[in-house]
Design an enzyme around this catalytic site. Structure first.
Site, PDB file in Angstrom:
ATOM      1  N   SER A  45       0.825  -1.218   0.000  1.00 21.30           N
ATOM      2  CA  SER A  45       0.000   0.000   0.000  1.00 21.30           C
ATOM      3  C   SER A  45       0.853   1.260   0.000  1.00 21.30           C
ATOM      4  O   SER A  45       2.015   1.259   0.413  1.00 21.30           O
ATOM      5  CB  SER A  45      -0.893   0.033   1.240  1.00 21.30           C
ATOM      6  OG  SER A  45      -1.717  -1.090   1.305  1.00 21.30           O
TER       7      SER A  45
HETATM    8  N1  SAH Z   1       0.108  -5.622   4.042  1.00 20.29           N
HETATM    9  C1  SAH Z   1       0.831  -5.858   2.829  1.00 20.29           C
HETATM   10  C2  SAH Z   1       0.012  -5.564   1.585  1.00 20.29           C
HETATM   11  C3  SAH Z   1      -0.555  -6.802   1.121  1.00 20.29           C
HETATM   12  S1  SAH Z   1      -1.488  -6.871  -0.355  1.00 20.29           S
HETATM   13  C4  SAH Z   1       2.150  -5.140   2.780  1.00 20.29           C
HETATM   14  O1  SAH Z   1       2.473  -4.398   3.707  1.00 20.29           O
HETATM   15  O2  SAH Z   1       2.900  -5.355   1.831  1.00 20.29           O
HETATM   16  C5  SAH Z   1      -2.696  -8.038   0.207  1.00 20.29           C
HETATM   17  C6  SAH Z   1      -2.155  -9.400   0.549  1.00 20.29           C
HETATM   18  O3  SAH Z   1      -3.241 -10.183   1.018  1.00 20.29           O
HETATM   19  C7  SAH Z   1      -1.566 -10.177  -0.629  1.00 20.29           C
HETATM   20  O4  SAH Z   1      -0.270 -10.560  -0.334  1.00 20.29           O
HETATM   21  C8  SAH Z   1      -2.496 -11.370  -0.781  1.00 20.29           C
HETATM   22  O5  SAH Z   1      -1.837 -12.545  -1.211  1.00 20.29           O
HETATM   23  C9  SAH Z   1      -3.032 -11.507   0.631  1.00 20.29           C
HETATM   24  N2  SAH Z   1      -4.304 -12.234   0.741  1.00 20.29           N
HETATM   25  C10 SAH Z   1      -5.383 -12.161  -0.071  1.00 20.29           C
HETATM   26  N3  SAH Z   1      -6.378 -12.955   0.364  1.00 20.29           N
HETATM   27  C11 SAH Z   1      -5.914 -13.553   1.497  1.00 20.29           C
HETATM   28  C12 SAH Z   1      -6.471 -14.500   2.411  1.00 20.29           C
HETATM   29  N4  SAH Z   1      -7.692 -15.001   2.244  1.00 20.29           N
HETATM   30  N5  SAH Z   1      -5.713 -14.894   3.458  1.00 20.29           N
HETATM   31  C13 SAH Z   1      -4.462 -14.399   3.645  1.00 20.29           C
HETATM   32  N6  SAH Z   1      -3.875 -13.503   2.808  1.00 20.29           N
HETATM   33  C14 SAH Z   1      -4.590 -13.088   1.748  1.00 20.29           C
END
Ligand code: SAH
Length: 218
Positions: free
Chosen positions: A67
């Site tokens: 983000s």
């Molecule tokens: N917080 C992160 C941004 C992540 S983007 C950072 O600081 O970089 C969102 C993330 O959620 C992705 O890596 C994706 O693979 C994960 N995601 C999506 N659905 C999910 C689920 N059901 N359980 C766990 N992770 C999930």
């Protein structure tokens, strides 16, 4: 890795905090300190280190994104953390947001559904010595019942609706912050009170969709 020296990254980080975080109204001193401390450039792909402190999200592989710094700061401030907080994050991604929270809270459990991303995040967190983050590879749709209840729950991928089970895993007085919806999403803050929940919408946002079981009934 780029040849850029650490002092230059530090300078970029200071400008990021000044121009993107403080200038837009983030006041929580712990959040500001954590954003100044965590080396965001280590969490983005090597080819993008020069853009690590820019005012935008960046791709981190596997179709996912880290983000925009301001959104990380805003969501963290909304969680109202202190040194005793135990936090659940769904969506480790690069591990950056978990790293920021780890500088403020006691413990962070971070769940990631894509093993490759979880492994990379684990490596960087270990390298930095951020030992109070535990990355768990699984579908976060059911939360982490074994480690609950939590003072705060953070979703960094958007479900179509907030899964009830994640609210169940909050302590009384705890808070959940999540982007919710399909194409148009709102950033919701849910507070769990003794006699129910209080919900408010804070901003319009755009996150990657949450995958897994949370989609099954939609
Ligand atoms: N917080 C992160 C941004 C992540 S983007 C950072 O600081 O970089 C969102 C993330 O959620 C992705 O890596 C994706 O693979 C994960 N995601 C999506 N659905 C999910 C689920 N059901 N359980 C766990 N992770 C999930």
């Amino acid at each position: 890795m780029a040849e850029k020296r650490e002092e230059e990254f530090l300078r970029e980080r200071q400008l990021m905090v000044e121009n993107q975080i403080v200038a837009r109204g983030i006041k929580d001193k712990n959040v500001i300190k954590a954003m100044l401390e965590v080396p965001r450039h280590l969490f983005v792909p090597d080819s993008l280190v020069d853009q690590a402190y820019g005012d935008f999200p960046l791709p981190i592989g596997e179709g996912q994104t880290i983000s925009q710094p301001y959104i990380v700061a805003l969501m963290t401030e909304l969680l109202k953390l202190d040194r005793e907080s135990v936090v659940l994050e769904i969506g480790t991604g690069s591990g950056y947001h978990a790293a920021v929270i780890s500088r403020i809270a006691k413990k962070v459990y971070s769940v990631e559904i894509i093993p490759e991303l979880a492994e990379r995040a684990k490596r960087v967190l270990k390298l930095l010595g951020y030992n109070n983050v535990e990355v768990v590879v699984k579908d976060g749709s059911d939360g982490l019942p074994d480690k609950s209840p939590f003072d705060a729950v953070l979703l960094t991928a958007a479900p179509p609706a907030v899964p009830e089970v994640l609210i169940d895993q909050l302590k009384i007085g705890g808070r959940l912050v999540a982007p919710v919806g399909e194409f148009f999403q709102e950033l919701l803050v849910i507070e769990k009170k003794k006699d129910g929940i209080e919900k408010r919408s804070v901003a319009a946002v755009r996150f990657v969709p949450m995958m897994g079981k949370v989609r099954k009934n939609h």
